[in-house]
Design a protein around this motif. Structure first.
Motif, PDB file in Angstrom:
ATOM      1  N   ALA A  35      11.278  -0.592   8.691  1.00  0.00           N
ATOM      2  CA  ALA A  35      10.376   0.476   8.584  1.00  0.00           C
ATOM      3  C   ALA A  35      10.251   1.028   7.153  1.00  0.00           C
ATOM      4  O   ALA A  35       9.222   1.127   6.595  1.00  0.00           O
ATOM      5  CB  ALA A  35      10.957   1.502   9.596  1.00  0.00           C
ATOM      6  N   LYS A  36      11.273   1.114   6.345  1.00  0.00           N
ATOM      7  CA  LYS A  36      11.298   1.929   5.057  1.00  0.00           C
ATOM      8  C   LYS A  36      10.598   0.884   4.203  1.00  0.00           C
ATOM      9  O   LYS A  36      10.345   1.197   3.176  1.00  0.00           O
ATOM     10  CB  LYS A  36      12.632   2.150   4.719  1.00  0.00           C
ATOM     11  N   HIS A  37      10.674  -0.418   4.306  1.00  0.00           N
ATOM     12  CA  HIS A  37      10.125  -1.351   3.383  1.00  0.00           C
ATOM     13  C   HIS A  37       8.735  -1.883   3.576  1.00  0.00           C
ATOM     14  O   HIS A  37       7.975  -2.212   2.860  1.00  0.00           O
ATOM     15  CB  HIS A  37      10.911  -2.748   3.138  1.00  0.00           C
ATOM     16  N   TYR A  38       8.092  -1.575   4.711  1.00  0.00           N
ATOM     17  CA  TYR A  38       7.041  -2.165   5.428  1.00  0.00           C
ATOM     18  C   TYR A  38       5.842  -1.723   4.413  1.00  0.00           C
ATOM     19  O   TYR A  38       4.918  -2.357   4.115  1.00  0.00           O
ATOM     20  CB  TYR A  38       6.619  -1.631   6.915  1.00  0.00           C
ATOM     21  N   ASP A  39       5.695  -0.503   4.429  1.00  0.00           N
ATOM     22  CA  ASP A  39       4.312   0.067   3.518  1.00  0.00           C
ATOM     23  C   ASP A  39       4.225  -0.641   2.188  1.00  0.00           C
ATOM     24  O   ASP A  39       3.089  -1.018   1.663  1.00  0.00           O
ATOM     25  CB  ASP A  39       4.350   1.423   3.533  1.00  0.00           C
ATOM     26  N   SER A  40       5.271  -0.761   1.734  1.00  0.00           N
ATOM     27  CA  SER A  40       5.100  -1.428   0.074  1.00  0.00           C
ATOM     28  C   SER A  40       5.177  -3.082  -0.006  1.00  0.00           C
ATOM     29  O   SER A  40       4.488  -3.656  -0.721  1.00  0.00           O
ATOM     30  CB  SER A  40       6.588  -1.116  -0.698  1.00  0.00           C
ATOM     31  N   ALA A  41       5.266  -3.434   1.294  1.00  0.00           N
ATOM     32  CA  ALA A  41       5.127  -4.811   1.473  1.00  0.00           C
ATOM     33  C   ALA A  41       3.654  -5.441   2.151  1.00  0.00           C
ATOM     34  O   ALA A  41       3.390  -6.501   1.942  1.00  0.00           O
ATOM     35  CB  ALA A  41       6.268  -5.660   2.173  1.00  0.00           C
ATOM     36  N   ALA A  42       3.308  -4.531   2.889  1.00  0.00           N
ATOM     37  CA  ALA A  42       2.209  -4.971   3.762  1.00  0.00           C
ATOM     38  C   ALA A  42       0.812  -4.699   3.184  1.00  0.00           C
ATOM     39  O   ALA A  42       0.019  -4.008   3.875  1.00  0.00           O
ATOM     40  CB  ALA A  42       2.461  -4.083   5.154  1.00  0.00           C
ATOM     41  N   ASN A  43       0.563  -5.260   1.964  1.00  0.00           N
ATOM     42  CA  ASN A  43      -0.646  -5.158   1.335  1.00  0.00           C
ATOM     43  C   ASN A  43      -1.874  -5.902   2.093  1.00  0.00           C
ATOM     44  O   ASN A  43      -2.852  -5.154   2.290  1.00  0.00           O
ATOM     45  CB  ASN A  43      -0.664  -5.653  -0.218  1.00  0.00           C
ATOM     46  N   LEU A  44      -1.505  -6.907   2.641  1.00  0.00           N
ATOM     47  CA  LEU A  44      -2.789  -7.637   3.161  1.00  0.00           C
ATOM     48  C   LEU A  44      -3.099  -6.935   4.626  1.00  0.00           C
ATOM     49  O   LEU A  44      -4.197  -6.577   4.883  1.00  0.00           O
ATOM     50  CB  LEU A  44      -2.321  -9.052   3.784  1.00  0.00           C
ATOM     51  N   GLN A  45      -1.922  -6.604   5.357  1.00  0.00           N
ATOM     52  CA  GLN A  45      -2.206  -5.921   6.511  1.00  0.00           C
ATOM     53  C   GLN A  45      -2.911  -4.610   6.242  1.00  0.00           C
ATOM     54  O   GLN A  45      -3.593  -4.503   7.453  1.00  0.00           O
ATOM     55  CB  GLN A  45      -0.637  -5.650   7.247  1.00  0.00           C
ATOM     56  N   HIS A  46      -2.635  -3.918   5.370  1.00  0.00           N
ATOM     57  CA  HIS A  46      -3.387  -2.480   5.163  1.00  0.00           C
ATOM     58  C   HIS A  46      -4.487  -2.773   4.643  1.00  0.00           C
ATOM     59  O   HIS A  46      -5.605  -1.938   5.330  1.00  0.00           O
ATOM     60  CB  HIS A  46      -2.680  -1.902   4.115  1.00  0.00           C
ATOM     61  N   ARG A  47      -4.978  -3.746   4.012  1.00  0.00           N
ATOM     62  CA  ARG A  47      -6.275  -4.091   3.646  1.00  0.00           C
ATOM     63  C   ARG A  47      -7.253  -4.278   4.635  1.00  0.00           C
ATOM     64  O   ARG A  47      -8.240  -4.066   5.038  1.00  0.00           O
ATOM     65  CB  ARG A  47      -6.219  -5.230   2.510  1.00  0.00           C
ATOM     66  N   ILE A  48      -6.787  -5.311   5.747  1.00  0.00           N
ATOM     67  CA  ILE A  48      -7.294  -5.880   6.801  1.00  0.00           C
ATOM     68  C   ILE A  48      -7.508  -4.599   7.612  1.00  0.00           C
ATOM     69  O   ILE A  48      -8.655  -4.319   8.548  1.00  0.00           O
ATOM     70  CB  ILE A  48      -6.498  -6.931   7.650  1.00  0.00           C
TER      71      ILE A  48
END
Length: 279
Positions: A35-48
């Motif tokens: 959870a604490k790392h997710y947003d900084s690593a999920a660049n592709l997921q966030h773009r989609i």
């Protein structure tokens, strides 16, 4: 006896499916730890996910962000539709705790639930938004029927999931190392379309496209997958920890994929779009 080859194929398909049986408690735990790392690593997921937001029609008033994770898109949905009741639903209690703490001043309701067995009234939601979450379900038919049950007549399901060509390079490289399951199996566009149509969805605007992400090393790719909680939770995963020799073999097997730029590609097939429940 008259269809021996068909019987053999059916048995083989069944046994292969057992290797990819998902450990849902393990999945929930993996995402909770990430959870604490997710947003900084999920660049592709966030773009989609942000592209998905643009495909929503009308003004839904009952919105479920299914597989909400850290709440990244839940808050965007609430801001875009301020009059709506937004529910953030996820299988991971750890993810929900992180989201609730992060958006403590928002009117979003956070609930723990499994997409294949939702504890919600039938026809209670006008929109189900789900970004990179539904691939963690075991049975497409069960999932599609449950999503259709919860949606109001004419309600929208807006989703994005990885398709079968996702991480093809990593899958092939691991296949040269051993025969264990290291990469999840993903359903195809036609499988999604068939399951959703059978469940009662009519208007269907789903499409598939590929995106190539680039990494400096295989280690960087594996670290990114770890940081978004995408662990190997298949029944056929290796029984022991991956050792240095196996990793070295993996790196060597992936090396022929290296681009002229010096980077290593990772293919993602994205199946996304909108489907509507029959009125």
């Amino acid at each position: 006896l008259s269809s021996t080859q068909l019987v053999i194929k059916a048995i083989g398909d069944f046994l292969e499916g057992q290797r990819y049986q998902l450990d849902k408690p393990g999945i929930a735990d993996s995402f909770g730890r990430a959870a604490k790392h997710y947003d900084s690593a999920a660049n592709l997921q966030h773009r989609i996910g942000e592209q998905l937001l643009q495909s929503i029609n009308g003004e839904p008033d009952q919105i479920m962000d299914l597989g909400c994770g850290t709440g990244f898109h839940s808050i965007q949905l609430q801001q875009r539709y301020p009059k709506a009741q937004v529910l953030g639903v996820d299988i991971s209690a750890g993810m929900l705790a992180y989201a609730k703490n992060r958006y403590i001043d928002q009117p979003i309701e956070w609930l723990c639930g499994d997409a294949e067995n939702l504890n919600f009234a039938s026809a209670s939601q006008s929109l189900i938004f789900s970004n990179f979450a539904l691939q963690w379900c075991d049975c497409l038919d069960t999932l599609a029927a449950e999503l259709c049950r919860v949606l109001q007549p004419g309600g929208q399901l807006v989703l994005a999931v990885p398709g079968p060509h996702t991480l093809a390079e990593l899958r092939q490289a691991w296949a040269e190392v051993d025969s264990a399951v290291h990469v999840n199996r993903f359903a195809s566009l036609s499988q999604w379309q068939q399951a959703l149509a059978s469940a009662g969805f009519t208007q269907m605007d789903l499409h598939s496209h590929t995106v190539t992400e680039k990494h400096d090393s295989v280690r960087a790719l594996l670290l990114e997958l770890k940081n978004v909680g995408a662990h190997n939770n298949n029944a056929g995963r290796p029984a022991t920890m991956t050792g240095k020799q196996q990793l070295k073999a993996l790196y060597n097997a992936y090396e022929p994929c290296r681009l002229a730029s010096g980077e290593l590609p990772a293919t993602w097939e994205i199946i996304s779009g909108t489907v509507v429940k029959a009125k």
